[in-house]
Scaffold this motif. Structure first.
Motif, short mmCIF file in Angstrom:
data_model
loop_
_atom_site.label_atom_id
_atom_site.label_comp_id
_atom_site.label_asym_id
_atom_site.label_seq_id
_atom_site.Cartn_x
_atom_site.Cartn_y
_atom_site.Cartn_z
N GLY A 61 1.16 -54.74 -9.23
CA GLY A 61 -0.26 -54.69 -9.50
C GLY A 61 -0.70 -55.81 -10.42
N THR A 62 -1.84 -56.39 -10.13
CA THR A 62 -2.41 -57.44 -10.97
C THR A 62 -3.89 -57.14 -11.17
OG1 THR A 62 -0.89 -59.10 -10.09
CG2 THR A 62 -2.86 -59.90 -11.23
N ARG A 63 -4.30 -57.12 -12.42
CA ARG A 63 -5.71 -56.92 -12.72
C ARG A 63 -6.11 -57.94 -13.77
NH1 ARG A 63 -9.44 -52.73 -11.74
NH2 ARG A 63 -11.20 -52.73 -13.20
N LYS A 64 -7.04 -58.83 -13.41
CA LYS A 64 -7.47 -59.89 -14.31
C LYS A 64 -9.00 -59.97 -14.32
CE LYS A 64 -3.38 -62.86 -13.78
NZ LYS A 64 -2.90 -64.24 -13.49
N LYS A 110 -9.80 -54.88 -32.48
CA LYS A 110 -8.65 -53.97 -32.51
C LYS A 110 -8.39 -53.23 -31.21
CE LYS A 110 -7.00 -54.90 -36.52
NZ LYS A 110 -5.76 -55.65 -36.56
N THR A 111 -8.83 -51.97 -31.09
CA THR A 111 -8.37 -51.13 -30.00
C THR A 111 -8.91 -51.54 -28.64
OG1 THR A 111 -10.12 -49.58 -30.60
CG2 THR A 111 -7.90 -49.10 -31.37
N GLY A 112 -9.50 -52.72 -28.54
CA GLY A 112 -9.95 -53.18 -27.24
C GLY A 112 -8.97 -54.11 -26.56
N GLY A 113 -7.68 -54.07 -26.94
CA GLY A 113 -6.68 -54.94 -26.36
C GLY A 113 -6.50 -54.71 -24.87
N ALA A 114 -5.83 -55.66 -24.21
CA ALA A 114 -5.68 -55.60 -22.76
C ALA A 114 -4.95 -54.35 -22.30
CB ALA A 114 -4.94 -56.86 -22.28
N LEU A 154 -7.70 -52.97 -19.64
CA LEU A 154 -7.30 -53.17 -18.24
C LEU A 154 -6.08 -52.33 -17.89
CD1 LEU A 154 -7.72 -57.03 -17.93
CD2 LEU A 154 -9.35 -55.25 -17.39
N GLY A 155 -5.18 -52.16 -18.88
CA GLY A 155 -4.00 -51.35 -18.62
C GLY A 155 -4.35 -49.93 -18.23
N TRP A 156 -5.42 -49.41 -18.83
CA TRP A 156 -5.87 -48.05 -18.49
C TRP A 156 -6.22 -47.98 -17.00
CZ3 TRP A 156 -6.30 -43.14 -20.07
CH2 TRP A 156 -7.13 -42.31 -19.31
N HIS A 157 -7.05 -48.90 -16.54
CA HIS A 157 -7.49 -48.89 -15.14
C HIS A 157 -6.30 -48.98 -14.18
CE1 HIS A 157 -11.80 -48.91 -15.54
NE2 HIS A 157 -11.74 -49.88 -16.44
N LEU A 158 -5.40 -49.93 -14.47
CA LEU A 158 -4.31 -50.19 -13.55
C LEU A 158 -3.33 -49.01 -13.51
CD1 LEU A 158 -3.28 -52.27 -11.59
CD2 LEU A 158 -2.08 -53.41 -13.47
N LEU A 159 -2.98 -48.49 -14.68
CA LEU A 159 -2.05 -47.36 -14.73
C LEU A 159 -2.67 -46.11 -14.11
CD1 LEU A 159 -0.64 -47.85 -18.32
CD2 LEU A 159 0.67 -48.03 -16.21
N ASP A 160 -3.93 -45.88 -14.39
CA ASP A 160 -4.61 -44.71 -13.83
C ASP A 160 -4.56 -44.73 -12.31
OD1 ASP A 160 -6.24 -42.33 -14.18
OD2 ASP A 160 -7.87 -43.51 -13.33
N CYS A 171 -6.65 -58.99 -30.68
CA CYS A 171 -5.72 -58.15 -29.94
C CYS A 171 -4.99 -58.98 -28.89
CB CYS A 171 -6.47 -57.02 -29.22
SG CYS A 171 -7.64 -56.14 -30.25
N GLU A 172 -4.07 -58.35 -28.19
CA GLU A 172 -3.44 -59.02 -27.06
C GLU A 172 -4.47 -59.14 -25.93
OE1 GLU A 172 -3.41 -54.86 -25.87
OE2 GLU A 172 -2.87 -55.83 -27.75
N ASP A 173 -4.48 -60.29 -25.26
CA ASP A 173 -5.41 -60.45 -24.14
C ASP A 173 -4.72 -60.41 -22.79
OD1 ASP A 173 -4.46 -63.18 -23.61
OD2 ASP A 173 -5.61 -63.76 -25.39
N SER A 174 -3.39 -60.45 -22.78
CA SER A 174 -2.64 -60.42 -21.52
C SER A 174 -1.32 -59.68 -21.74
CB SER A 174 -2.35 -61.84 -21.02
OG SER A 174 -3.53 -62.61 -20.92
N ALA A 175 -0.74 -59.17 -20.64
CA ALA A 175 0.54 -58.46 -20.76
C ALA A 175 1.25 -58.43 -19.41
CB ALA A 175 0.32 -57.04 -21.26
N HIS A 176 2.59 -58.49 -19.46
CA HIS A 176 3.44 -58.30 -18.29
C HIS A 176 4.24 -57.01 -18.53
CE1 HIS A 176 3.51 -62.93 -17.42
NE2 HIS A 176 2.31 -62.38 -17.29
#
Length: 991
Positions: free
Chosen positions: A165-168, A183-187, A191-197, A228-233
């Motif tokens: 999955g890729t969400r950008k 703060k709590t608006g990190g990637a 975006l991780g919420w949407h993709l994992l959900d 915050c982090e803006d990207s993640a693998h």
């Protein structure tokens, strides 16, 4: 979701938080569905936001609010009040806002994520169940056509082996725009919420994957706005037997918007590229389709509207609630696992980790960075030194006093004692219970320390001070221990009788504390504060002295601030001016970087003290539920006009009130094991009179104390109150940041549970089936009570209603619902077997009742006093006490612990059809009011009742499931020893 639910009238809705996405994506779908929604109010703390809303929608006649409290209060007088609210706020604001709305019976649809932690989310879901409302997460994907199509086609690929999955988002030029940047608006949380959900909901709904690898990136850091982090693998492994692998990439700084998914299974591949979906089986394309996303928001709102129209929560609601918990927990696990530690958000384990203080905020980092490029050494009193000393005096309302920074509180104290110019062998009165640095620096000036006993709160005893004064006494030194001011009224009275005696205050624990209308540190001739470690105002290291005497200030300058500062501040005609260049030969100047950090803390001190006071009240309230702890008396503080600084909250462990076998050390260890890390036994503080520095100073200070000097009876004196305080003290850190509210809530719940049941108990479930006259049925693993109900704290279960309990069980992974909920009482008693010998200990017994012969289920079988929970019961605790009294005539006074639950089935024929009902019995250990009261059974249900010892159980007709519970009750007593005080009482009663 039940699609047939008729919507007969629109629901009155409020929107809380008027951010950009709310304005662009939400308002129009609501307004265009006037038969479903009636927008009645908007709320935003920023008045410009509501002004912008009014300008964008001038024809709407709705109410504007700047606080949720005002909105909720206004509903009390509304003829047609708000029924539901859409909430889109910065994540740290969600908890209090959502809790307030739910507690006032308002349904909530909130922006993702569902919660900052699973604990917070579970609390919101339980609160919703208690008040018969819903709380749901705004996830357009769940209701969208794309998700529905993927769910329809996914079984075609067989067992899923991998998910990619890729969400950008293309946000490279606007990262710092809006509250998501803070703060709590990190990637991961966005975006991780949407993709994992999406992927977990499709492949393994209800299961939490394990996290194999997380790499986070902060690729755009040109500004501090986005921190915050803006990207993640991400690499995850599924929890099922097939364990699919998840390879996911998320980024808020993509060159273009991407939302792609690939599900590779044993039979084929399902791909979604944006809204284009394709399925290939065995390498051949089977279907291609394009779905629309334009109706996702509308469908999400419709789903929420249909749900809140239902009388009881639907099965879909419980599935969504479970999915929320799965995603929140997975995100938390990812933050724990990530390699690039860009940001650690609030999470379940953040409540367990030791607190960070001082908090290194962007403001602190900026202050240090500014100082790095200004001055790394300050020779006079300019720059950050002058700023800090001036603001420090102003805070204490003594602008004409002298403030002087030092490199530590210890050296500041030494400078103060040097400034006092004590004669050799002068007697100085010190508290016995304090950190050694209060008195140890004075030993360099040949004084004789005279230690005084303490009051029960740990501060120095005025009576002991007065008794210790002799003609050789030159000064009294007091410590406001743990932030609690000393009894200054009594101490001032003593000084009025002895005006030549100096008073010095060690205020290291008591920054900002007040007593008798004055700040501590302003009562005497001098005072010192430490700026070290976890002090309320901290620079990591440092100290500051305050005095109203110019002569003391000049001598302190000579003791460590030679040359430029001495020349600038010591008058030309003063005798010490000659020594300005060299001073007394020591150097104690503070470091500018440390003071730049401390200055940021000083400027927030009023807020910090307010937060600490609020949190201390909550913590004390919880600690009061534990009978063997003595806690500070807040009313006593108020009566004496005392405002503690709450550097720490120190309670006293009363061994004579504690369960048998429980020590202070084992109790503290049990708190740590429960996740309360900010607790310890303060062993390095107190009882100085036996320290070698005071009993044999000649070894380390031979040039000051000859071997033949006999210190003033140092080690031979007894100090009973200080000794007792030292032996009983347990120290808790008192949190200072509003963001630590979740820690305090966790603390309160954990401590309160301890107050109810002393210690955690195993809450395994025992399955049981009906044993009537028909053959015994076989139970299966699915009969187990849901694991989340087993793990819910006892306080939560007992204080909840029947509806609340059903919500907890139905929202579990297996979605069980019980037709009947029963509560069972384990009442422990004692016998001495008729012996008159007072040396014999009582023998433990348990109350069991024999079911009447006419009972259709379990006839003539022994059981605990138990009965059904009714919807009329205000709580399960009320039902528990009611059933105990109705079944046995005994009155319960306190629930002591929790025993295993039991799930069983009963079956009967109704109109020729077999009807099976599932029930759960929740079992608790209870203390009764009168240990010698007669048991009075209800003859309609039981034929007899009596007390039985563990060895007698084999003689009784009892089901296997009940036998396990009864056996566990006896084990509970032996393991927890929590009944020992009651047992000692019983010994007196019977013998």
């Amino acid at each position: 979701m039940d699609m047939s639910v008729p919507i007969t009238e629109p629901a009155n809705q409020a929107i809380i938080g008027l951010g950009k996405r709310t304005m662009s994506h939400l308002i129009n779908p609501i307004l265009h569905n006037s038969g479903t929604w009636n927008l009645r109010a908007v709320c935003d703390v920023n008045p410009k936001a509501t002004e912008h809303f009014d300008a964008a929608f001038p024809s709407l006649a709705i109410s504007n609010y700047q606080s949720v409290e005002d909105l909720v209060t206004a509903q009390a007088t509304e003829v047609s009040p708000i029924q539901c609210a859409y909430v889109a706020l910065p994540h740290h604001c969600y908890d209090s806002v959502i809790s307030l709305l739910l507690a006032n019976g308002i349904h909530v649809l909130k922006e993702k994520p569902a919660g900052a932690s699973t604990e917070q989310l579970m609390r919101h879901q339980a609160l919703a169940a208690k008040h018969r409302v819903r709380v749901m997460t705004a996830s357009q994907a769940r209701s969208g056509e794309r998700n529905s199509r993927l769910k329809e086609l996914l079984p075609s690929v067989g067992k899923v082996c991998t998910v990619e999955g890729t969400r950008k988002l293309a946000k490279s030029d606007a990262l710092g725009d809006g509250w998501r940047a803070m703060k709590t608006g990190g990637a991961l949380g966005d975006l991780g919420w949407h993709l994992l959900d999406t992927v977990l909901g499709l492949v393994e709904p209800g299961s939490i994957p394990s996290v194999s690898h997380v790499q986070t990136f902060a690729t755009r850091r040109s500004s501090h706005a986005y921190d915050c982090e803006d990207s993640a693998h991400l690499v995850l492994a599924g929890s099922g037997s097939h364990r699919p692998s998840y390879l996911l990439v998320i980024s808020r700084v993509g060159h273009m918007k991407i939302d792609d998914l690939t599900f590779t299974g044993e039979k084929g591949v399902l791909t979604a590229t944006g809204n284009d979906i394709s399925l290939a089986i065995s390498g051949k394309a089977v279907t291609d389709s394009t779905v629309s996303s334009s109706s996702d928001v509308t469908e999400m709102l419709s789903t929420f509207r249909r749900e809140i129209a239902l009388e009881i929560p639907s099965a879909s609601y419980h599935r969504f609630a479970l999915m929320d918990r799965v995603v929140v927990k997975t995100i938390h696990n990812m933050y724990e696992k990530k390699i690039d530690n860009v940001y650690n958000p609030p999470s379940d384990d953040s409540t367990n980790a030791e607190v960070e203080w001082p908090k290194i905020t962007p403001e602190v980092a900026e202050a240090v960075n500014t100082q790095l490029h200004t001055d790394l050494s300050i020779y006079g009193n300019g720059g950050v030194f002058e700023t800090f000393e001036t603001e420090f005096k102003m805070f204490h309302h003594v602008p004409n006093s002298y403030a002087l920074l030092h490199n530590s509180g210890t050296n500041a104290l030494q400078a103060m004692y040097y400034a006092a110019d004590f004669p050799t062998r002068a007697e100085i009165i010190f508290p016995l219970y304090t950190f050694h640095a209060t008195s140890s620096p004075a030993m360099h000036f040949g004084i004789v320390p005279v230690f005084c006993d303490a009051l029960p709160n740990g501060t120095i005893s005025p009576l002991a001070i007065e008794a210790a004064i002799t003609h050789r006494t030159k000064a009294i030194v007091i410590t406001h221990m743990w932030g609690i001011p000393c009894d200054m009224g009594a101490i001032k009275g003593i000084l009025q009788k002895h005006p030549s005696i100096l008073l010095f205050e060690d205020c290291s624990h008591a920054r900002g504390a007040r007593v008798m209308g004055k700040a501590v540190g302003t009562f005497g001739d001098g005072a010192v504060w430490s700026l070290q470690g976890q002090k309320i105002v901290s620079g990591g290291e440092g100290g500051i002295a305050l005095t109203r005497h110019a002569k003391f200030h000049y001598r302190m300058l000579c003791w460590g601030h030679y040359n430029k500062r001495c020349k600038a501040e010591i008058p030309q005609d003063h005798k010490l001016r000659l020594y300005a260049l060299t001073g007394a030969g020591v150097k104690n100047r503070a470091h500018p970087l440390a003071i730049s950090v401390a200055l940021t803390q000083l400027r927030k001190l009023n807020d910090v003290l307010s937060n600490k006071a609020t949190f201390a009240v909550k913590m004390i309230g919880a600690l009061k539920t534990i009978p063997f702890l003595d806690v500070p008396d807040l009313e006593d503080h108020s009566y004496n006009h005392v405002c503690p600084a709450w550097y720490a909250l120190v309670v006293r462990f009363k061994q004579n009130k504690a369960p048998f076998g429980l020590s202070r050390e084992t109790f503290v260890q049990s708190l740590i094991e429960r996740g309360l890390r900010d607790v310890d036994i303060p062993r390095s503080t107190g009882l100085l009179h036996r320290e070698p520095l005071y009993t044999r100073p000649s070894v380390v200070l031979p040039h000051i104390y000859p071997t033949d000097v006999n210190m003033a009876d140092g080690g031979s004196l007894e100090f009973p109150t200080a000794q007792k305080f030292y032996d009983e003290a347990i120290k808790f850190f008192v949190y200072a940041d509003l963001a630590d509210g979740v820690r305090v809530d966790h603390f309160v719940r954990t401590i309160t549970e301890l107050g109810l049941c002393s210690y955690p108990l195993p809450t395994t479930c025992i399955s049981e089936v009906s044993r009537s006259h028909s053959p015994t049925q076989q139970s299966s693993q699915s009969d187990r009570i849901p694991s989340n109900v087993d793990s819910v704290q006892m306080e939560t279960i007992l204080n909840g209603t029947l509806t609340h309990f059903h919500a907890l069980s139905a929202s579990s992974a297996n979605g069980n619902f019980f037709d009947k909920v029963v509560v069972g009482a384990a009442v422990l008693g004692f016998t001495v077997n008729g012996s008159e010998s007072p040396k014999l200990l009582p023998r433990l017994q348990l109350l069991l009742l024999k079911r009447a012969e006419h009972e259709p289920y379990y006839p003539n079988v022994f059981e605990l006093p138990s009965g059904k929970v009714s919807t009329n019961d205000k709580s399960l605790l009320d039902a528990f006490l009611r059933e105990l009294y109705e079944e046995s005539g005994l009155k319960g006074t306190r629930v002591l612990g929790r025993l295993p639950n039991m799930v069983y089935e009963t079956s009967k024929m109704v109109h020729g059809q077999k009807v099976t009902r599932r029930a759960v019995q929740l079992n608790f250990v209870v203390e009764i009011e009168d240990v010698k009261a007669d048991v009075k059974v209800n003859v309609n249900e039981h034929s007899e009742g009596g007390w039985w010892e563990a060895e007698q159980l084999k003689m009784l007709d009892i089901t296997d499931g009940m036998r396990e519970i009864v056996t566990e009750a006896f084990r509970w007593r032996r393991r927890m020893r929590s009944y020992s005080s009651f047992e000692r009482h019983i010994t007196k009663v019977f013998l």
